[in-house]
Motif scaffolding. Sequence first.
Motif, PDB file in Angstrom:
ATOM      1  N   MET A 217     -45.800   8.670 -13.476  1.00  0.00           N
ATOM      2  CA  MET A 217     -44.913   7.820 -14.265  1.00  0.00           C
ATOM      3  C   MET A 217     -43.575   8.516 -14.477  1.00  0.00           C
ATOM      4  N   ARG A 218     -42.503   7.772 -14.344  1.00  0.00           N
ATOM      5  CA  ARG A 218     -41.177   8.344 -14.567  1.00  0.00           C
ATOM      6  C   ARG A 218     -40.701   8.074 -15.984  1.00  0.00           C
ATOM      7  N   PHE A 219     -41.471   7.345 -16.778  1.00  0.00           N
ATOM      8  CA  PHE A 219     -41.122   7.051 -18.164  1.00  0.00           C
ATOM      9  C   PHE A 219     -42.296   7.417 -19.061  1.00  0.00           C
ATOM     10  N   ASP A 220     -41.965   7.912 -20.243  1.00  0.00           N
ATOM     11  CA  ASP A 220     -42.941   7.914 -21.319  1.00  0.00           C
ATOM     12  C   ASP A 220     -42.941   6.521 -21.942  1.00  0.00           C
ATOM     13  N   ARG A 221     -44.024   6.186 -22.624  1.00  0.00           N
ATOM     14  CA  ARG A 221     -44.051   4.882 -23.279  1.00  0.00           C
ATOM     15  C   ARG A 221     -42.933   4.830 -24.315  1.00  0.00           C
ATOM     16  N   SER A 222     -42.118   3.787 -24.250  1.00  0.00           N
ATOM     17  CA  SER A 222     -40.896   3.758 -25.050  1.00  0.00           C
ATOM     18  C   SER A 222     -40.411   2.321 -25.205  1.00  0.00           C
TER      19      SER A 222
ATOM     20  N   PRO B  66     -48.029 -11.368 -22.044  1.00  0.00           N
ATOM     21  CA  PRO B  66     -47.976  -9.931 -22.361  1.00  0.00           C
ATOM     22  C   PRO B  66     -49.321  -9.238 -22.396  1.00  0.00           C
ATOM     23  N   MET B  67     -50.367  -9.941 -22.804  1.00  0.00           N
ATOM     24  CA  MET B  67     -51.666  -9.282 -22.879  1.00  0.00           C
ATOM     25  C   MET B  67     -52.201  -8.892 -21.499  1.00  0.00           C
ATOM     26  N   HIS B  68     -51.556  -9.377 -20.423  1.00  0.00           N
ATOM     27  CA  HIS B  68     -52.011  -9.053 -19.073  1.00  0.00           C
ATOM     28  C   HIS B  68     -51.038  -8.132 -18.346  1.00  0.00           C
ATOM     29  N   TYR B  69     -50.024  -7.591 -19.043  1.00  0.00           N
ATOM     30  CA  TYR B  69     -49.093  -6.686 -18.373  1.00  0.00           C
ATOM     31  C   TYR B  69     -49.807  -5.398 -17.984  1.00  0.00           C
ATOM     32  N   PRO B  70     -49.633  -4.948 -16.741  1.00  0.00           N
ATOM     33  CA  PRO B  70     -50.137  -3.621 -16.374  1.00  0.00           C
ATOM     34  C   PRO B  70     -49.223  -2.537 -16.945  1.00  0.00           C
TER      35      PRO B  70
ATOM     36  N   GLU C  50     -49.449  -3.265 -22.490  1.00  0.00           N
ATOM     37  CA  GLU C  50     -49.592  -1.988 -21.786  1.00  0.00           C
ATOM     38  C   GLU C  50     -48.307  -1.553 -21.093  1.00  0.00           C
ATOM     39  N   ALA C  51     -47.262  -2.375 -21.125  1.00  0.00           N
ATOM     40  CA  ALA C  51     -46.020  -2.055 -20.430  1.00  0.00           C
ATOM     41  C   ALA C  51     -45.499  -0.681 -20.828  1.00  0.00           C
TER      42      ALA C  51
ATOM     43  N   ALA D  19     -35.073  -1.410 -39.618  1.00  0.00           N
ATOM     44  CA  ALA D  19     -36.337  -0.935 -40.180  1.00  0.00           C
ATOM     45  C   ALA D  19     -37.515  -1.753 -39.655  1.00  0.00           C
ATOM     46  N   ARG D  20     -37.303  -3.052 -39.499  1.00  0.00           N
ATOM     47  CA  ARG D  20     -38.399  -3.888 -38.999  1.00  0.00           C
ATOM     48  C   ARG D  20     -38.736  -3.532 -37.554  1.00  0.00           C
ATOM     49  N   LEU D  21     -37.705  -3.295 -36.735  1.00  0.00           N
ATOM     50  CA  LEU D  21     -37.954  -2.910 -35.354  1.00  0.00           C
ATOM     51  C   LEU D  21     -38.591  -1.521 -35.288  1.00  0.00           C
ATOM     52  N   ARG D  22     -38.153  -0.621 -36.151  1.00  0.00           N
ATOM     53  CA  ARG D  22     -38.747   0.713 -36.185  1.00  0.00           C
ATOM     54  C   ARG D  22     -40.225   0.634 -36.544  1.00  0.00           C
ATOM     55  N   GLU D  23     -40.560  -0.265 -37.444  1.00  0.00           N
ATOM     56  CA  GLU D  23     -41.959  -0.431 -37.837  1.00  0.00           C
ATOM     57  C   GLU D  23     -42.808  -0.921 -36.667  1.00  0.00           C
ATOM     58  N   VAL D  24     -42.272  -1.873 -35.901  1.00  0.00           N
ATOM     59  CA  VAL D  24     -42.996  -2.359 -34.720  1.00  0.00           C
ATOM     60  C   VAL D  24     -43.197  -1.218 -33.713  1.00  0.00           C
ATOM     61  N   GLY D  25     -42.124  -0.451 -33.479  1.00  0.00           N
ATOM     62  CA  GLY D  25     -42.236   0.664 -32.553  1.00  0.00           C
ATOM     63  C   GLY D  25     -43.209   1.724 -33.018  1.00  0.00           C
ATOM     64  N   ALA D  26     -43.210   2.013 -34.318  1.00  0.00           N
ATOM     65  CA  ALA D  26     -44.117   3.026 -34.841  1.00  0.00           C
ATOM     66  C   ALA D  26     -45.571   2.589 -34.685  1.00  0.00           C
ATOM     67  N   PHE D  27     -45.828   1.291 -34.813  1.00  0.00           N
ATOM     68  CA  PHE D  27     -47.200   0.775 -34.741  1.00  0.00           C
ATOM     69  C   PHE D  27     -47.694   0.738 -33.301  1.00  0.00           C
ATOM     70  N   HIS D  28     -46.789   0.316 -32.365  1.00  0.00           N
ATOM     71  CA  HIS D  28     -47.252   0.052 -31.003  1.00  0.00           C
ATOM     72  C   HIS D  28     -46.902   1.155 -29.985  1.00  0.00           C
ATOM     73  N   VAL D  29     -45.799   1.866 -30.215  1.00  0.00           N
ATOM     74  CA  VAL D  29     -45.273   2.722 -29.155  1.00  0.00           C
ATOM     75  C   VAL D  29     -45.503   4.204 -29.424  1.00  0.00           C
TER      76      VAL D  29
END
Length: 493
Positions: free
Chosen positions: A1-6, A380-384, A437-438, A482-492
């Motif tokens: 992988m050339r990216f970390d999850r981000s 989205p639930m089927h993204y590799p 999973e993207a 802050a709302r976007l940061r919260e989503v990122g903290a939960f999922h990413v």
Amino acid sequence: MRFDRSDGVFCHVTSLPGPHGIGDLGRGAETFLSFLETADVDYWQVCPLGPTIGAAGDSPYQSPSAFAGNPLFIDLHGLVEEGWLEPAALEPVPSFPRDRVDYEAVREYTHPRLRSAFERFDATADAAATLDDFREREPWVDDYALFRALSAARPEDTWVEWPAPLRTRDPEALDAARESHATEIRYRTFLQWVFDRQWTALRERAAAAGVEIVGDVPIYVALDSADVWASPSAFRLDAENRPTVVAGVPPNRGDDGQRWGNPVYDWDHLADTGFDWWLDRFRRLFELADVVRLDHVLGFVRYWAIPAAADDPAAGEWCDGPGRTLFDAVEREFGDVPFIAEDLGFEDRRMEDLLTAFEIPGMRVPQYANWAEAGNPYQPMHYPEQVVGYTSTHDTDTWVGYYEDLPESQRDALHYNLGVGDRPIEWAIIDEVWGSEAILAMTTVQDLLGLGSEARLNEPGTVAGNWEWRVSSEALSDELAARLREVGAFHVR
């Protein structure tokens, strides 16, 4: 992988806030970077950064240069700070619309001030040496500046309509043109030096904020560009330097195909030169961005070539592109470079093999999904893992605009698949893309704000009204971040 999850946010420079009618590289860009830093976002994605032309609808995908920067992005306050403009020179500022770009009004205001700044700069003792150093570092700028000077002298003509000695680059004609347009050439070089200086400083501020830039490389360049005029052997042109074939796509079920009109590459000649033209292009792109999105990546594998004299796209034929030989050359030159592939709309085994071989993630956009189809790859639930998931792109409607136009049956299936509940629909899709999973999750500022079709940035196949939408500084609030940061903290993270 050339990216970390981000994760990341798309916002083209034109859409940034700012005082002079268009997003620029000054305070509005700093406001946006502060928003991304507060949101703990990893990437900022933009469209191509090149100059735009009113006759082409100011599309960044129809630029007169694949290497140059857009002078309309120059921060005029920065010119004041450099001492090349007096503060009073910025007054009076017209009543520009805050939510859209009026390109004609922006040019009318900006161009005289850029000229004034150049005149003061050009009178300084070290001006010539400064521009010479820039020209040595960026050799493309000589042909670009001459091209723009010649174009300004013949505003009604494209370069293919210039007199034959200029069109075919006769050395004596070029020397004479450089002499007669010397001041204009220095002016065009100055603009690129200033853009480069300001963009480099902005990238440094982005890096300090932990934000990387995702740039964009259209596979094709505009016919009326310094790229084709300066490097005719890189393209399939005739002895008079006019295209023999042009790019497009073939007819599909339900449409007549498209004739884009861009000249196509002479890939055999480019291979014989070690793909030098493309290596130079990628070198410049990686001066401007950390990651590069490859627009229409299929064209590197196979492309639809239409005879230049034909109006019907059906007259074209499929031709082989360079495939992995180009990317082998890129890897030898630059190492393990980070690309994102725009692979939407076509299925091709060779393209998929190319992306797999070089670990280049493709794109998934949920607006392409059939929500009633089990296992649909755009849900989205089927993204590799090896894809970049977007809520929307610069070429699609906003998520809210798309949702409002959905047939009821599709909307019901979407609700079921996403488990929308009482979440605003824009945050439902952001949650789902971030939770997929993207490897990289991306959204747009318009989707963060829950805006409808009135905020769409571009509608392909149209010219008027595109590339105009802008965001205000007030909309980029700490609460939204802050709302976007919260989503990122939960999922990413």
